[in-house]
Design a protein around this motif. Structure first.
Motif, PDB file in Angstrom:
ATOM      1  N   THR A 162       0.801  -1.228   0.000  1.00  0.00           N
ATOM      2  CA  THR A 162       0.000   0.000   0.000  1.00  0.00           C
ATOM      3  C   THR A 162       0.833   1.277   0.000  1.00  0.00           C
ATOM      4  N   VAL A 163       2.132   1.166   0.199  1.00  0.00           N
ATOM      5  CA  VAL A 163       2.957   2.351   0.410  1.00  0.00           C
ATOM      6  C   VAL A 163       2.905   3.333  -0.762  1.00  0.00           C
ATOM      7  N   ASP A 164       2.859   2.834  -1.992  1.00  0.00           N
ATOM      8  CA  ASP A 164       2.847   3.756  -3.132  1.00  0.00           C
ATOM      9  C   ASP A 164       1.598   4.637  -3.135  1.00  0.00           C
ATOM     10  N   LYS A 165       0.466   4.080  -2.754  1.00  0.00           N
ATOM     11  CA  LYS A 165      -0.762   4.866  -2.671  1.00  0.00           C
ATOM     12  C   LYS A 165      -0.660   5.904  -1.562  1.00  0.00           C
ATOM     13  N   PHE A 166      -0.060   5.520  -0.434  1.00  0.00           N
ATOM     14  CA  PHE A 166       0.128   6.469   0.650  1.00  0.00           C
ATOM     15  C   PHE A 166       1.096   7.586   0.256  1.00  0.00           C
ATOM     16  N   VAL A 167       2.088   7.257  -0.554  1.00  0.00           N
ATOM     17  CA  VAL A 167       3.010   8.282  -1.053  1.00  0.00           C
ATOM     18  C   VAL A 167       2.247   9.269  -1.935  1.00  0.00           C
ATOM     19  N   SER A 168       1.410   8.756  -2.837  1.00  0.00           N
ATOM     20  CA  SER A 168       0.591   9.644  -3.681  1.00  0.00           C
ATOM     21  C   SER A 168      -0.283  10.535  -2.818  1.00  0.00           C
ATOM     22  N   TYR A 169      -0.898   9.963  -1.811  1.00  0.00           N
ATOM     23  CA  TYR A 169      -1.746  10.718  -0.887  1.00  0.00           C
ATOM     24  C   TYR A 169      -0.943  11.830  -0.210  1.00  0.00           C
ATOM     25  N   ALA A 170       0.213  11.490   0.318  1.00  0.00           N
ATOM     26  CA  ALA A 170       1.039  12.468   1.037  1.00  0.00           C
ATOM     27  C   ALA A 170       1.463  13.618   0.125  1.00  0.00           C
ATOM     28  N   ILE A 171       1.889  13.273  -1.073  1.00  0.00           N
ATOM     29  CA  ILE A 171       2.383  14.287  -2.007  1.00  0.00           C
ATOM     30  C   ILE A 171       1.244  15.114  -2.591  1.00  0.00           C
ATOM     31  N   ASN A 172       0.194  14.453  -3.068  1.00  0.00           N
ATOM     32  CA  ASN A 172      -0.875  15.141  -3.797  1.00  0.00           C
ATOM     33  C   ASN A 172      -1.892  15.838  -2.906  1.00  0.00           C
ATOM     34  N   VAL A 173      -2.050  15.376  -1.669  1.00  0.00           N
ATOM     35  CA  VAL A 173      -3.022  15.986  -0.766  1.00  0.00           C
ATOM     36  C   VAL A 173      -2.336  16.934   0.218  1.00  0.00           C
ATOM     37  N   TRP A 174      -1.223  16.515   0.772  1.00  0.00           N
ATOM     38  CA  TRP A 174      -0.566  17.280   1.842  1.00  0.00           C
ATOM     39  C   TRP A 174       0.696  18.006   1.395  1.00  0.00           C
ATOM     40  N   ASN A 175       1.049  17.892   0.117  1.00  0.00           N
ATOM     41  CA  ASN A 175       2.231  18.573  -0.431  1.00  0.00           C
ATOM     42  C   ASN A 175       3.526  18.178   0.273  1.00  0.00           C
ATOM     43  N   VAL A 176       3.601  16.915   0.686  1.00  0.00           N
ATOM     44  CA  VAL A 176       4.821  16.389   1.295  1.00  0.00           C
ATOM     45  C   VAL A 176       5.878  16.257   0.200  1.00  0.00           C
ATOM     46  N   GLU A 177       7.085  16.676   0.516  1.00  0.00           N
ATOM     47  CA  GLU A 177       8.193  16.562  -0.437  1.00  0.00           C
ATOM     48  C   GLU A 177       8.587  15.099  -0.601  1.00  0.00           C
ATOM     49  N   PRO A 178       8.676  14.611  -1.841  1.00  0.00           N
ATOM     50  CA  PRO A 178       9.078  13.218  -2.042  1.00  0.00           C
ATOM     51  C   PRO A 178      10.554  13.006  -1.667  1.00  0.00           C
ATOM     52  N   THR A 179      10.828  11.817  -1.146  1.00  0.00           N
ATOM     53  CA  THR A 179      12.203  11.404  -0.849  1.00  0.00           C
ATOM     54  C   THR A 179      12.341   9.953  -1.302  1.00  0.00           C
ATOM     55  N   ASP A 180      13.518   9.413  -1.122  1.00  0.00           N
ATOM     56  CA  ASP A 180      13.742   8.007  -1.484  1.00  0.00           C
ATOM     57  C   ASP A 180      13.101   7.050  -0.487  1.00  0.00           C
ATOM     58  N   ASP A 181      12.769   7.535   0.691  1.00  0.00           N
ATOM     59  CA  ASP A 181      12.174   6.692   1.722  1.00  0.00           C
ATOM     60  C   ASP A 181      10.646   6.791   1.647  1.00  0.00           C
ATOM     61  N   LYS A 182      10.035   5.849   0.941  1.00  0.00           N
ATOM     62  CA  LYS A 182       8.582   5.869   0.733  1.00  0.00           C
ATOM     63  C   LYS A 182       7.810   5.843   2.045  1.00  0.00           C
ATOM     64  N   PHE A 183       8.277   5.047   2.979  1.00  0.00           N
ATOM     65  CA  PHE A 183       7.558   4.926   4.250  1.00  0.00           C
ATOM     66  C   PHE A 183       7.622   6.225   5.062  1.00  0.00           C
ATOM     67  N   GLU A 184       8.719   6.940   4.953  1.00  0.00           N
ATOM     68  CA  GLU A 184       8.821   8.229   5.621  1.00  0.00           C
ATOM     69  C   GLU A 184       7.825   9.221   5.018  1.00  0.00           C
ATOM     70  N   VAL A 185       7.732   9.241   3.707  1.00  0.00           N
ATOM     71  CA  VAL A 185       6.777  10.127   3.027  1.00  0.00           C
ATOM     72  C   VAL A 185       5.353   9.739   3.412  1.00  0.00           C
ATOM     73  N   ALA A 186       5.058   8.444   3.389  1.00  0.00           N
ATOM     74  CA  ALA A 186       3.724   7.959   3.755  1.00  0.00           C
ATOM     75  C   ALA A 186       3.375   8.375   5.177  1.00  0.00           C
ATOM     76  N   GLU A 187       4.297   8.191   6.109  1.00  0.00           N
ATOM     77  CA  GLU A 187       4.041   8.551   7.510  1.00  0.00           C
ATOM     78  C   GLU A 187       3.820  10.055   7.661  1.00  0.00           C
ATOM     79  N   LYS A 188       4.507  10.854   6.878  1.00  0.00           N
ATOM     80  CA  LYS A 188       4.285  12.310   6.934  1.00  0.00           C
ATOM     81  C   LYS A 188       2.862  12.652   6.487  1.00  0.00           C
ATOM     82  N   GLY A 189       2.347  11.943   5.497  1.00  0.00           N
ATOM     83  CA  GLY A 189       0.964  12.161   5.060  1.00  0.00           C
ATOM     84  C   GLY A 189      -0.036  11.756   6.133  1.00  0.00           C
TER      85      GLY A 189
END
Length: 184
Positions: free
Chosen positions: A119-146
């Motif tokens: 599910t992590v890729d969907k959470f990354v999309s959510y974090a970036i597209n909804v919350w404007n989280v900056e993408p990084t190489d650590d998908k789980f970190e981005v997901a957790e920020k969302g």
């Protein structure tokens, strides 16, 4: 004249409807973009409505978000069981809590529970597209920020973010869990 906690709870309910559809397993690009737009609308206008309850633009946008979240369009082409709503329905059945408040508490915990390699890729999309989280190489970190942004948003709206603050202990958890499985 709506109490601010009801505006916050209503927004949490709108967002939960959208989130439960957004995270369904399906490639539904258009539906996902509609979901992201509805979520961003809630994020923008709920704080305005809380601060200025008579702000017509804020209220109108929240009403449109509600209509779009509940009209079925976000879930078209997707399928699967919802989790947060059935769990919260049991909480409301056993305790005197507002539906949206329960959803706001449950949703981030559910998100963390279902976050996985699948599910992590969907959470990354959510974090970036909804919350404007900056993408990084650590998908789980981005997901957790969302997920954390979701939790912090609800908290900033004045929602108590744990069941204990509402006087709910674990004495009925087993009974509620059986009911969730039976009914949902």
């Amino acid at each position: 004249t709506l109490p601010t906690i009801q505006t916050a709870a209503g927004t949490a309910d709108i967002m939960s409807h959208v989130i439960e559809n957004y995270f369904q397993k399906a490639d539904a690009f258009l539906q996902d973009k509609i979901c992201e737009g509805i979520l961003k609308t809630c994020i923008k206008y709920c704080p305005i409505a809380l601060q200025s309850p008579t702000d017509y633009e804020a209220r109108a946008n929240l009403m449109w978000a509600s209509s779009m979240a509940l009209n079925g369009i976000c879930g078209r082409g997707k399928n699967g069981a919802w989790s947060c709503h059935p769990i919260e329905h049991e909480l409301s059945a056993f305790y005197d809590i507002t539906h949206g408040i329960g959803l706001a508490i449950i949703t981030p915990h559910w998100m963390r529970y279902v976050l996985s390699e699948k599910t992590v890729d969907k959470f990354v999309s959510y974090a970036i597209n909804v919350w404007n989280v900056e993408p990084t190489d650590d998908k789980f970190e981005v997901a957790e920020k969302g997920i954390k942004a979701t939790e912090e948003f609800f908290k900033s709206c004045g929602i108590p973010m744990n069941l204990g603050k509402l006087g709910i202990d674990d004495s009925l958890i087993e009974k509620m869990a059986r009911a969730v499985i039976k009914h949902a």
